[in-house]
Enzyme design. Structure first.
Site, PDB file in Angstrom:
ATOM      1  CB  SER A  61      40.757 -25.699  19.983  1.00 11.70           C
ATOM      2  OG  SER A  61      41.195 -24.449  19.798  1.00 11.70           O
ATOM      3  CE1 TYR A 109      38.287 -19.450  17.052  1.00 13.49           C
ATOM      4  CE2 TYR A 109      40.097 -20.214  18.445  1.00 13.49           C
ATOM      5  CZ  TYR A 109      38.617 -19.856  18.388  1.00 13.49           C
ATOM      6  OH  TYR A 109      38.078 -19.719  19.570  1.00 13.49           O
ATOM      7  CB  THR A 143      34.880 -20.893  15.596  1.00 13.69           C
ATOM      8  OG1 THR A 143      35.042 -22.201  16.014  1.00 13.69           O
ATOM      9  CG2 THR A 143      34.489 -20.013  16.360  1.00 13.69           C
TER      10      THR A 143
END
Ligand code: FMN
Length: 387
Positions: free
Chosen positions: A129, A153, A179
């Protein structure tokens, strides 16, 4: 060929010497023990979802209304669970979904590194992430020989977005997972009632704090003025993306682009038309929007719409049986989310590896018993709705 089901013999043989497993193999016990290890505030962030959590609960429950029919008199003594994705052959169809709280989940608060080591131990690729306690370069290095993917992100600041993508490329990540469903945080009552949002407390922001472009936006470095750095992070997080942005993504990287959060067949078609290398069917584990439909119930239509483009899947995978059902419904690869994070909480890298190995063992033995020696056989057998 790796026989994942052999884990069962290891467990029973150890039992003959009086040795019981350190960690559970079932999700219910794992979850209960992990919540105790995480404590209330991390538990509410990891276990919590949007609204009354109906969609989140349905994600897992809906697997029960899909069933598989066994075939007999098939030689299943050898099973092949390997898959081809982005030009690489992986030993199994599992991957570790991006969890922006891994860093906090392990007892040493370096859970991203532990997740990466679990990936190295198991050969299950880790989708790291953007939100992490350790920089993406260190995380990639800890993945060893197992290829890793980077989840983005997308920040509002294009220069910062480009910098994160460049760093991921230079570190050697093999895919960029963008995402789509999280430019704003969903309404999460558990966290709201505790007024708890880890990022605003400076957690899991190391990819930003180590980034030269991010640092150039600050008057003083994050080490000296963390509050201002957190404020800048909040101000730059969450670009609203539209289909027009795909051209920019394609221009800025040669990495395969995976679009995460696709649930509608029209969106799957659009993603393919815009050049996505994979469609990632997910509703973010029910954390972002309530009032939806379990992702497993949407998978078949997304797979049909995506045609030859691979479909990745997550949301609600709790066992090897769930994974096989998702594969039967057409997923190329299946993402494990909360379960491996719970493994991190209980036993760091080894705990997460144990959870992944348990899921793979169950999947492998299910294929053995059901007469599906390969994933092509699983797909051919399919799964039926039972309600
Ligand atoms: N998805 C992302 O794309 N990026 C993230 O940083 C991210 N962080 C997450 C943090 C937590 C605590 C959880 C539970 C999920 C997060 N997700 C994130 C969503 C997961 O990638 C995945 O879609 C979800 O966990 C699947 O649901 P399940 O865990 O219930 O199976």
């Amino acid at each position: 060929m790796t026989y994942f089901g052999a884990m069962q013999n290891e467990i029973y043989n150890a039992g003959l010497k009086g040795i019981l497993p350190t960690w559970p193999v079932d999700f219910a016990t794992l979850e209960q023990r992990a919540h105790e290890a995480l404590g209330p505030s991390l538990t509410s962030y990891v276990a919590g979802g949007c609204g009354d959590e109906h969609t989140q609960d349905q994600n897992a429950a809906a697997f029960h209304h899909w069933g598989m029919v066994p075939r007999m008199m098939v030689d299943c003594s050898e099973r092949d669970l390997s898959i081809e994705l982005f030009g690489h052959r992986y030993p199994s169809p599992l991957f570790m979904a991006p969890i922006g709280l891994n860093g906090e989940a392990s007892q040493d608060r370096h859970g991203d590194m532990a997740a990466a080591r679990a990936s190295a131990l198991t050969g299950v690729p880790f989708c790291a992430s953007t939100l992490a306690n350790d920089p993406l370069e260190d995380v990639k290095a800890a993945c060893g020989d197992t290829p890793a993917w980077f989840q983005l992100y997308t920040p509002r600041n294009r220069e910062l977005a480009t910098s994160l993508i460049r760093r991921a490329e230079e570190a050697g990540y093999k895919a960029l997972v963008v995402t789509l469903d999280t430019w704003v945080t969903g309404w999460r009552p558990r966290d709201l009632n505790a007024s708890n949002f880890p990022q605003l407390r400076g957690k899991v922001l190391q990819n930003y704090f180590t980034d030269p472009v991010f640092r150039s936006l600050l008057t003083r470095p994050p080490e000296e003025d963390p509050a201002a750095a957190i404020f800048t992070w909040a101000a730059t997080f969450g670009q609203v993306l539209t289909w027009d942005d795909m051209e920019w993504f394609k221009s800025v990287t040669k990495l395969p682009i995976v679009l995460k959060g696709i649930c509608h067949p029209d969106d799957a078609r659009r993603a393919v038309d815009c050049g996505a290398d994979a469609v990632y069917c997910s509703n973010h584990g029910g954390r972002q929007a309530n009032g939806g439909i379990a992702t497993i119930d949407l998978l078949e239509d997304v797979v049909k719409a995506a045609g030859n483009t691979p479909v990745l899947f997550d949301s609600g995978i709790r066992s090897g049986t769930d994974a096989v059902k998702a594969l039967a419904l057409g997923a190329r690869a299946v993402g494990v989310g909360r379960p491996y994070t719970y493994g991190l909480a209980l036993g760091g890298a080894e705990g997460a590896a144990w959870v992944l190995r348990s899921i793979l063992a169950e999947a492998d033995l299910l294929m053995a018993v059901n007469g599906y020696p390969t994933l092509a056989d699983v797909r051919k057998a399919g799964a039926r709705r039972t309600d």
